[in-house]
Design a protein around this motif. Structure first.
Motif, PDB file in Angstrom:
ATOM      1  N   ALA A  98       0.826  -1.210   0.000  1.00 26.79           N
ATOM      2  CA  ALA A  98       0.000   0.000   0.000  1.00 26.79           C
ATOM      3  C   ALA A  98       0.860   1.259   0.000  1.00 26.79           C
ATOM      4  CB  ALA A  98      -0.922  -0.015   1.219  1.00 26.79           C
ATOM      5  N   MET A  99       2.002   1.212   0.705  1.00 27.93           N
ATOM      6  CA  MET A  99       2.853   2.403   0.826  1.00 27.93           C
ATOM      7  C   MET A  99       3.956   2.438  -0.234  1.00 27.93           C
ATOM      8  SD  MET A  99       1.127   3.612   3.236  1.00 27.93           S
ATOM      9  CE  MET A  99       1.963   5.189   3.308  1.00 27.93           C
ATOM     10  N   ASN A 100       4.000   1.377  -1.066  1.00 27.20           N
ATOM     11  CA  ASN A 100       5.008   1.282  -2.124  1.00 27.20           C
ATOM     12  C   ASN A 100       6.437   1.374  -1.559  1.00 27.20           C
ATOM     13  OD1 ASN A 100       5.763   0.870  -4.744  1.00 27.20           O
ATOM     14  ND2 ASN A 100       5.732   3.042  -5.292  1.00 27.20           N
ATOM     15  N   LYS A 101       6.684   0.582  -0.510  1.00 30.38           N
ATOM     16  CA  LYS A 101       7.987   0.554   0.159  1.00 30.38           C
ATOM     17  C   LYS A 101       8.474  -0.896   0.234  1.00 30.38           C
ATOM     18  CE  LYS A 101       8.617   4.844   0.896  1.00 30.38           C
ATOM     19  NZ  LYS A 101       8.098   5.675   1.940  1.00 30.38           N
ATOM     20  N   PRO A 102       9.770  -1.116   0.440  1.00 27.27           N
ATOM     21  CA  PRO A 102      10.274  -2.497   0.477  1.00 27.27           C
ATOM     22  C   PRO A 102       9.797  -3.278   1.712  1.00 27.27           C
ATOM     23  CG  PRO A 102      12.037  -0.932   0.912  1.00 27.27           C
ATOM     24  CD  PRO A 102      10.838  -0.120   0.549  1.00 27.27           C
ATOM     25  N   PHE A 103       9.848  -4.593   1.551  1.00 32.99           N
ATOM     26  CA  PHE A 103       9.429  -5.503   2.629  1.00 32.99           C
ATOM     27  C   PHE A 103      10.501  -6.571   2.832  1.00 32.99           C
ATOM     28  CE2 PHE A 103       7.738  -9.682   3.695  1.00 32.99           C
ATOM     29  CZ  PHE A 103       7.159  -9.409   4.933  1.00 32.99           C
ATOM     30  N   VAL A 104      10.754  -6.943   4.091  1.00 34.65           N
ATOM     31  CA  VAL A 104      11.638  -8.086   4.376  1.00 34.65           C
ATOM     32  C   VAL A 104      10.964  -9.048   5.352  1.00 34.65           C
ATOM     33  CG1 VAL A 104      13.926  -7.091   3.861  1.00 34.65           C
ATOM     34  CG2 VAL A 104      12.863  -6.649   6.086  1.00 34.65           C
ATOM     35  N   GLY A 135      19.089  -7.631   0.676  1.00 37.78           N
ATOM     36  CA  GLY A 135      18.121  -6.879  -0.128  1.00 37.78           C
ATOM     37  C   GLY A 135      16.687  -7.127   0.303  1.00 37.78           C
ATOM     38  N   GLU A 136      15.756  -6.533  -0.433  1.00 42.36           N
ATOM     39  CA  GLU A 136      14.344  -6.697  -0.054  1.00 42.36           C
ATOM     40  C   GLU A 136      13.820  -8.054  -0.513  1.00 42.36           C
ATOM     41  OE1 GLU A 136      11.329  -4.456  -2.531  1.00 42.36           O
ATOM     42  OE2 GLU A 136      13.129  -3.446  -3.215  1.00 42.36           O
ATOM     43  N   ASP A 137      12.713  -8.486   0.108  1.00 44.51           N
ATOM     44  CA  ASP A 137      12.096  -9.755  -0.291  1.00 44.51           C
ATOM     45  C   ASP A 137      10.952  -9.491  -1.253  1.00 44.51           C
ATOM     46  OD1 ASP A 137      13.716 -11.541   1.110  1.00 44.51           O
ATOM     47  OD2 ASP A 137      12.649 -11.112   2.979  1.00 44.51           O
ATOM     48  N   ASN A 138      10.680 -10.539  -2.010  1.00 47.14           N
ATOM     49  CA  ASN A 138       9.582 -10.463  -2.949  1.00 47.14           C
ATOM     50  C   ASN A 138       8.254 -10.461  -2.185  1.00 47.14           C
ATOM     51  OD1 ASN A 138       7.801 -11.204  -5.127  1.00 47.14           O
ATOM     52  ND2 ASN A 138       9.698 -11.714  -6.209  1.00 47.14           N
ATOM     53  N   LEU A 139       7.270  -9.756  -2.687  1.00 48.41           N
ATOM     54  CA  LEU A 139       5.983  -9.719  -1.968  1.00 48.41           C
ATOM     55  C   LEU A 139       5.219 -11.037  -2.060  1.00 48.41           C
ATOM     56  CD1 LEU A 139       4.504  -6.133  -2.389  1.00 48.41           C
ATOM     57  CD2 LEU A 139       5.580  -7.175  -0.407  1.00 48.41           C
TER      58      LEU A 139
END
Ligand code: KG4
Ligand code: ZN
Length: 340
Positions: free
Chosen positions: A104-110, A322-326
């Motif tokens: 929703a916030m268009n930010k990375p996720f881990v 790095g970031e994880d895939n959603l």
């Protein structure tokens, strides 16, 4: 970087906001909503119930954490959730929530490894930490000895071959007719008892790095059965003395090995719920003083499950991997050794 992290691997629904810059951390807020009372009457955590409670509590802990930090979702640079190991029904809620906020916030996720987070939690509370660190990770679900060579570099030295230390505490508490979770209750009781009345077995004492708590639990059970006059506080004291002895012996063996290998530990550390234990903390403090190295013992609130440690770990996870895939799935079983 401002990180919003969620923890929901077992029976604590937690959210924290951590500010991380150049390996320095400031905890802006940490909210932990424990479900212990909901599971107490079952004598342990009921996975289905845990999942439902996480679902009820999740958005509230996020709102509280943001309010306490005086921030909004727009201020968050990275979202993180515990990915595993843990109860599937519980992990699913935190992971789904974390990914949804990120999307929703268009930010990375881990997605974070719960044990890696316990191992790194000392970095939040202590400055100028040097590696390698010999750590005992002792909780209700796991007992393992890990050398943290650096964030992201772990060497699992040994583990329990059966019950976890916290699980043994919980079972002994039940044997004595006491409540769940047993750790804090037995800890308080043991401090009033006399361990010298009865010495309990130290299973697998010839094994340098692995431990067993099942035999100790059974020995305690037979001692209670065969000595109905024994005072609960003396039983608790003997049990606690054995647990601390079993754990500290392995830590000493690991320190010895590290010295022999020419890369001695710069610190000893504890993590997990059992790290809140008064006798274990004292023994590790003493060991640190004896060896002239730091004993990095987390505050009691940081020993049990919380989201602040997930936030610290998220910083390193993002920095190193790095970031994880959603579309990342949960990992209810996830060996720490597979992170390398
Ligand atoms: O790390 P944690 O909050 O949850 C997981 O198991 O992941 O650990 C909970 C465990 C329980 O078994 C509880 O009895 C134990 O930690 N515990 C303690 C103490 N406080 C909590 N064990 C011994 N002494 C304590 N003071
Ligand atoms: Zn834990």
């Amino acid at each position: 970087m401002i990180i919003l992290s969620l923890e929901s691997s077992c029976d604590e629904t937690a959210c924290a906001i951590v500010k991380a810059d150049n390996d320095n951390f400031v905890l802006l807020s940490s909210i932990v909503s424990s479900q212990i009372v909901k599971h107490e009457k079952y004598g342990g955590v009921v996975p289905e119930l845990a999942g439902r409670h996480h679902l009820e509590l999740c958005t509230n802990v996020v709102r509280l954490a943001l309010d306490e930090a005086k921030l909004t979702l727009e201020d968050i640079d990275l979202f993180a959730s515990t990915r595993g190991p843990g109860l599937s029904a519980a992990l699913l809620i935190g992971m789904t929530a974390g990914k949804s906020y990120a999307m929703a916030m268009n930010k990375p996720f881990v997605g974070i490894h719960h044990h890696e987070a316990h191992l790194l939690s000392v970095l939040l509370e202590h400055e100028k930490v040097e590696f390698p660190i010999a750590t005992a990770l002792v909780s209700g679900g796991h007992t393992m000895f890990v050398v943290v060579e650096a964030p992201g570099k772990y060497r699992v030295m040994g583990a329990t071959i059966d019950d976890a230390a916290g699980e043994a505490y919980d079972k002994v508490s039940r044997m004595l007719g006491l409540a769940y979770p047993g750790g804090p209750i037995i800890d308080a009781l043991a401090n009033k008892g006399d361990a010298s009345k009865h010495k309990l077995t130290r299973p697998m004492k010839d094994n340098l790095y692995d431990v067993s708590f099942s035999g100790l639990k059974t020995a305690t059970k037979y001692y209670i059965r065969d000595n109905p006059q024994a005072l609960p506080e003396d039983v608790a004291a003997s049990f606690q003395e054995a647990v601390v002895d079993i754990l500290t012996t392995r830590i000493k063996n690991i320190l010895k090995l590290m010295e022999k290998e020419g890369n001695p530990a710069r610190a000893i550390s504890l993590g997990g719920g059992v790290a809140a234990n008064s006798a274990l903390r004292e023994a590790v403090e003493e060991l640190g003083a004896q060896k002239n190295i730091r004993a990095l013992i987390p505050e009691r609130i940081m020993c049990t499950d919380n989201a602040a440690m997930i936030g610290v770990c998220a910083y390193y996870h993002h920095k190193l991997r790095g970031e994880d895939n959603l579309n990342a799935d949960i990992k209810s079983s996830w060996p720490l050794s597979s992170l390398q």
